[in-house]
Design an enzyme around this catalytic site. Structure first.
Site, PDB file in Angstrom:
ATOM      1  N   PRO A 277       0.822  -1.214   0.000  1.00 19.98           N
ATOM      2  CA  PRO A 277       0.000   0.000   0.000  1.00 19.98           C
ATOM      3  C   PRO A 277       0.854   1.263   0.000  1.00 19.98           C
ATOM      4  O   PRO A 277       1.904   1.315   0.651  1.00 19.98           O
ATOM      5  CB  PRO A 277      -0.787  -0.107   1.311  1.00 19.98           C
ATOM      6  CG  PRO A 277       0.104  -0.899   2.210  1.00 19.98           C
ATOM      7  CD  PRO A 277       0.865  -1.851   1.336  1.00 19.98           C
ATOM      8  N   ARG A 315      -1.221  16.514  -9.096  1.00 21.94           N
ATOM      9  CA  ARG A 315      -2.351  15.594  -9.303  1.00 21.94           C
ATOM     10  C   ARG A 315      -3.536  16.209 -10.047  1.00 21.94           C
ATOM     11  O   ARG A 315      -4.067  15.576 -10.965  1.00 21.94           O
ATOM     12  CB  ARG A 315      -2.807  14.982  -7.971  1.00 21.94           C
ATOM     13  CG  ARG A 315      -1.724  14.110  -7.303  1.00 21.94           C
ATOM     14  CD  ARG A 315      -2.258  13.330  -6.116  1.00 21.94           C
ATOM     15  NE  ARG A 315      -3.163  12.297  -6.541  1.00 21.94           N
ATOM     16  CZ  ARG A 315      -4.479  12.374  -6.491  1.00 21.94           C
ATOM     17  NH1 ARG A 315      -5.069  13.418  -5.963  1.00 21.94           N
ATOM     18  NH2 ARG A 315      -5.213  11.393  -6.951  1.00 21.94           N
ATOM     19  N   CYS A 346       2.635  29.220 -15.755  1.00 23.81           N
ATOM     20  CA  CYS A 346       2.153  29.621 -17.079  1.00 23.81           C
ATOM     21  C   CYS A 346       1.618  28.414 -17.841  1.00 23.81           C
ATOM     22  O   CYS A 346       2.221  27.954 -18.816  1.00 23.81           O
ATOM     23  CB  CYS A 346       3.269  30.306 -17.854  1.00 23.81           C
ATOM     24  SG  CYS A 346       3.861  31.738 -16.965  1.00 23.81           S
TER      25      CYS A 346
END
Ligand SMILES: *Cc1c(COP(=O)(O)O)cnc(C)c1O
Length: 425
Positions: A277, A315, A346
């Site tokens: 995990p 993410r 940018c």
């Protein structure tokens, strides 16, 4: 009080008000709660111990959060590491992890990485292709050692998660088909420098449904028992990672049900078990603390421009990920507005949230991007020549810098200007 919660109108990390943390460490800044990490480890371990007759080895998928202090915390709790590079192996060892609790995953390991893994006598190398097995065999022969290998099986199961974090379908680059896994297992079993330990699966990340696990583990168990029936020993089965967490309204898999699937399908084979995990252990334990730089209004849209960008937390840009974003000042009674929450980079992709309802905010206010403890800092870059943020660990009333904020010199370290640039030939 543990984790991130509100007290006296202020969001806290354990007992520490986050406005104080911002004063001490500046923004943007990653903050991790050790207590929350410990709770996740304990929850998973208890669910497994309560169901299985022998506790599996839990190896933390280091790529989710590879800070040395976090790895040290994990090793202190008896965990091993699932690594995907030589660099992660060095981190795991430096953090105190026992070599015989380290599993080396990943689709392409270099000669140097394999040599180093064999030198350190790690638990096993999870093989993902025939040429990789040949490379491991050649290196082991040259070093005159026996390489412990496991074979990553691609069970062709849809993990029902985001396409970019699906790894167990035929069309994904990961793992071996059943035929190839069987063939390579036999080859390894008769090679003097290889010891086949078993098989592994890892079908994807952020799984919320247990059905894909059940399907994958069934196929894994069938493969293992087929090998056993042929008289080939299978010592260990590695069940991968992928347990999902709550970012918005997802329901994470019930751990007791997960443990029961393992008990029912895999445990009867009597092998050692390994879990890998990552996200589950650190995701909810971390936030990215940031400050509002400007409120920009344009054509009726309000942009909340914060001092963290996609270089700090990738993410949302990479996976369209949704993160809760909370003000640190949580006193009630302010009007709310819908903001587009953006960073300074940018790129239009540098957007953390669209039309997010928030209490009215002004420049200088603090907000926290929640659930940023996994695949957060580890994916940070210097894009736009922005220094990567610091990382801070808190527990109770204690807090410590576990990684310094980068400076300009860190960012240009190793860069050189050749002197012939200024000379004509
Ligand atoms: C990334 C990865 C993991 C961890 O996945 P999580 O979704 O973070 O649990 C485990 N095993 C392998 C092989 C991986 O590549």
């Amino acid at each position: 009080m543990t984790g991130f919660s509100e007290k006296n109108g202020v969001l806290h990390a354990d007992s520490l008000p986050l406005d104080d943390m911002a004063k001490t460490y500046g923004t943007p800044c990653y903050i991790y709660c050790a207590s929350t990490i410990r709770d996740s480890v304990t929850r998973l371990r208890d669910a497994l111990a309560g169901t299985l007759s022998k506790p599996p080895l839990i190896t933390f998928a280091t790529k989710a959060n590879s800070n040395l202090a976090v790895l040290h915390l994990m090793s202190g709790m008896g965990l091993g590491a699932d690594i995907v590079s030589g660099g992660e192996m060095q981190r795991a060892l430096l953090a105190g992890m026992a070599p015989d609790k380290i599993v080396f995953s990943g689709v392409s390991k270099s000669k140097g990485e394999i040599t180093s893994a064999l030198k350190h006598k790690i638990l096993q190398i999870n093989v993902e292709s025939r040429p990789e097995l040949e490379r491991i065999a050649a290196i082991a022969k040259e070093m005159d050692v026996i390489a412990p290998v496991s074979f990553r099986y691609n069970p062709d199961v849809d993990a029902l998660t985001h396409a970019k974090i699906t790894t167990g379908k035929n069309e994904n680059k990961f793992g071996l088909s059943q035929n190839e896994a069987e063939t390579l297992y036999r080859i390894a079993a008769s090679h003097p420098n290889l010891r086949p330990r078993g098989f592994s699966v890892h079908i994807g990340s952020q799984l919320t449904d247990l059905t894909p696990y059940r399907q994958a583990y069934k196929k894994l168990a069938d493969l293992a028992s087929k090998m056993m029936d042929k008289g080939l020993p299978v010592e260990s089965l590695d069940l991968g990672g992928g347990l999902g967490i709550t970012y918005r309204n997802e329901t994470p898999p019930d751990l007791d049900s997960y443990a029961r699937i393992i008990k029912e399908i895999v445990e009867p084979l009597g092998t050692e078990l390994v879990l890998e995990p990552g996200r589950y252990l650190t995701g909810e334990a971390g936030i990215l603390l940031t400050e509002v730089s400007y409120i920009k209004e344009s054509e009726g849209r309000k942009f909340l421009i914060i001092d963290a960008g996609m270089n700090d937390l990738l993410r949302p840009a990479l996976y369209d990920a949704w993160h809760d974003i909370r003000p640190i000042d949580v006193r009630e009674g302010r009007p709310t507005y819908h903001y587009d929450i953006v960073g300074p980079i940018c790129e239009t992709g540098d957007t953390f949230a669209f039309q997010r309802e928030m209490p009215e905010l002004k420049a200088g206010d603090l907000v926290a991007i929640m659930t940023a403890g996994a695949y957060g800092f580890v994916m940070a870059s210097n894009y736009n020549t922005r220094p990567r943020p610091p990382e801070v660990l808190v527990e109770g009333t204690r807090h410590a810098l576990i990684r310094q904020r980068e400076g300009f010199d860190d960012m240009i370290k190793g860069e050189l200007i050749p002197d012939w640039l200024d000379k004509s030939e």
